[in-house]
Write a protein that holds these residues in place. Structure first.
Motif, PDB file in Angstrom:
ATOM      1  N   SER A  63     -34.082 -50.122 -12.345  1.00 19.74           N
ATOM      2  CA  SER A  63     -33.352 -50.340 -13.587  1.00 19.74           C
ATOM      3  C   SER A  63     -32.574 -49.073 -13.883  1.00 19.74           C
ATOM      4  CB  SER A  63     -34.312 -50.655 -14.731  1.00 19.74           C
ATOM      5  OG  SER A  63     -35.034 -49.484 -15.078  1.00 19.74           O
ATOM      6  N   LYS A  64     -31.953 -49.057 -15.028  1.00 18.36           N
ATOM      7  CA  LYS A  64     -31.221 -47.853 -15.433  1.00 18.36           C
ATOM      8  C   LYS A  64     -32.181 -46.674 -15.608  1.00 18.36           C
ATOM      9  CE  LYS A  64     -27.913 -48.323 -18.411  1.00 18.36           C
ATOM     10  NZ  LYS A  64     -27.101 -48.496 -19.644  1.00 18.36           N
ATOM     11  N   TYR A  65     -33.463 -46.990 -15.896  1.00 19.73           N
ATOM     12  CA  TYR A  65     -34.397 -45.936 -16.295  1.00 19.73           C
ATOM     13  C   TYR A  65     -35.486 -45.615 -15.286  1.00 19.73           C
ATOM     14  CZ  TYR A  65     -32.162 -47.283 -20.636  1.00 19.73           C
ATOM     15  OH  TYR A  65     -31.234 -47.588 -21.592  1.00 19.73           O
ATOM     16  N   ASN A  74     -23.228 -57.583 -15.013  1.00 22.89           N
ATOM     17  CA  ASN A  74     -23.169 -56.150 -14.776  1.00 22.89           C
ATOM     18  C   ASN A  74     -24.561 -55.656 -14.425  1.00 22.89           C
ATOM     19  OD1 ASN A  74     -22.978 -53.360 -14.881  1.00 22.89           O
ATOM     20  ND2 ASN A  74     -21.511 -53.374 -16.564  1.00 22.89           N
ATOM     21  N   VAL A 101     -34.307 -59.481 -16.831  1.00 22.37           N
ATOM     22  CA  VAL A 101     -33.813 -58.823 -18.034  1.00 22.37           C
ATOM     23  C   VAL A 101     -34.824 -57.827 -18.581  1.00 22.37           C
ATOM     24  CG1 VAL A 101     -32.338 -60.771 -18.641  1.00 22.37           C
ATOM     25  CG2 VAL A 101     -34.673 -60.657 -19.552  1.00 22.37           C
ATOM     26  N   ARG A 102     -36.028 -57.793 -17.995  1.00 21.28           N
ATOM     27  CA  ARG A 102     -37.088 -56.935 -18.513  1.00 21.28           C
ATOM     28  C   ARG A 102     -37.479 -55.858 -17.514  1.00 21.28           C
ATOM     29  NH1 ARG A 102     -42.071 -58.329 -21.085  1.00 21.28           N
ATOM     30  NH2 ARG A 102     -42.784 -58.984 -19.023  1.00 21.28           N
ATOM     31  N   ASP A 103     -37.609 -54.643 -17.999  1.00 22.47           N
ATOM     32  CA  ASP A 103     -38.125 -53.532 -17.213  1.00 22.47           C
ATOM     33  C   ASP A 103     -39.590 -53.378 -17.601  1.00 22.47           C
ATOM     34  OD1 ASP A 103     -37.140 -50.023 -16.740  1.00 22.47           O
ATOM     35  OD2 ASP A 103     -38.510 -51.343 -15.653  1.00 22.47           O
ATOM     36  N   ASP A 136     -25.791 -52.897 -14.173  1.00 18.14           N
ATOM     37  CA  ASP A 136     -26.266 -51.722 -14.903  1.00 18.14           C
ATOM     38  C   ASP A 136     -27.210 -52.095 -16.044  1.00 18.14           C
ATOM     39  OD1 ASP A 136     -24.796 -49.034 -16.819  1.00 18.14           O
ATOM     40  OD2 ASP A 136     -26.434 -48.974 -15.374  1.00 18.14           O
ATOM     41  N   TYR A 137     -27.114 -53.321 -16.539  1.00 18.43           N
ATOM     42  CA  TYR A 137     -27.894 -53.721 -17.708  1.00 18.43           C
ATOM     43  C   TYR A 137     -29.129 -54.538 -17.352  1.00 18.43           C
ATOM     44  CZ  TYR A 137     -23.643 -52.232 -20.026  1.00 18.43           C
ATOM     45  OH  TYR A 137     -22.570 -51.495 -20.459  1.00 18.43           O
ATOM     46  N   TYR A 138     -29.415 -54.678 -16.084  1.00 18.75           N
ATOM     47  CA  TYR A 138     -30.515 -55.527 -15.656  1.00 18.75           C
ATOM     48  C   TYR A 138     -31.422 -54.805 -14.660  1.00 18.75           C
ATOM     49  CZ  TYR A 138     -27.880 -59.301 -17.793  1.00 18.75           C
ATOM     50  OH  TYR A 138     -27.211 -60.089 -18.693  1.00 18.75           O
ATOM     51  N   ASN A 191     -21.506 -52.751  -7.938  1.00 14.80           N
ATOM     52  CA  ASN A 191     -22.415 -53.798  -8.436  1.00 14.80           C
ATOM     53  C   ASN A 191     -23.371 -54.266  -7.342  1.00 14.80           C
ATOM     54  OD1 ASN A 191     -22.797 -54.779 -11.094  1.00 14.80           O
ATOM     55  ND2 ASN A 191     -22.189 -56.830 -10.477  1.00 14.80           N
ATOM     56  N   ILE A 203     -23.433 -48.739  -9.101  1.00 13.93           N
ATOM     57  CA  ILE A 203     -22.899 -49.527 -10.202  1.00 13.93           C
ATOM     58  C   ILE A 203     -21.431 -49.869  -9.968  1.00 13.93           C
ATOM     59  CG2 ILE A 203     -22.445 -49.562 -12.686  1.00 13.93           C
ATOM     60  CD1 ILE A 203     -25.392 -49.830 -11.817  1.00 13.93           C
TER      61      ILE A 203
END
Length: 123
Positions: free
Chosen positions: A52-54, A28, A98-100, A30-32, A75, A72
């Motif tokens: 990223s999401k942020y 997903n 996996v890291r922002d 959205d989480y990466y 995807n 999203i």
């Protein structure tokens, strides 16, 4: 199985535009963090942008010309490239992390990569 597939590259004149797509599967989005990188012949791979999401981040060389986004529901991540220059010519890759982090521009931050799409800016 996690997979990234880029598309949208091609030949464009200086000043033109292209939109690259990065279709993600097996996770997903959205989480990466999705990053866009590019590599020109004889040069090291460089970070162009990430999302990223942020947050979104850009290399100084593309600020104000490139816009990263994501959908999203599909995807998919995008890189809208405007006012293209000769020096934007490269193979463009998307990758997932996996890291922002503040070191988003480092290839080592990303675990999975797409196969790349060629962007050529030429008159």
């Amino acid at each position: 199985q996690l997979q990234l597939v880029e598309s949208g590259g091609g030949l464009v004149q200086p000043g033109g535009s292209l939109r690259l797509s990065c279709d993600a599967s097996g996770f997903n989005l959205d989480y990466y963090v999705i990053g866009w990188f590019r590599q020109a012949p004889g040069k090291v791979r460089e970070g162009v942008s990430c999302i990223s999401k942020y947050s979104t981040k850009y290399a100084d060389s593309v600020k104000g010309r490139f816009t990263i986004s994501r959908d999203i529901s599909k995807n998919t991540a995008y890189l809208q490239m405007n006012s293209l220059k000769y020096e934007d010519t490269a193979v463009y890759y998307c990758a997932v992390s996996v890291r922002d982090s503040n070191t988003w521009y480092r290839s080592s931050e990303y675990a999975y990569w797409g196969q790349g799409t060629q962007v050529t800016v030429s008159s």
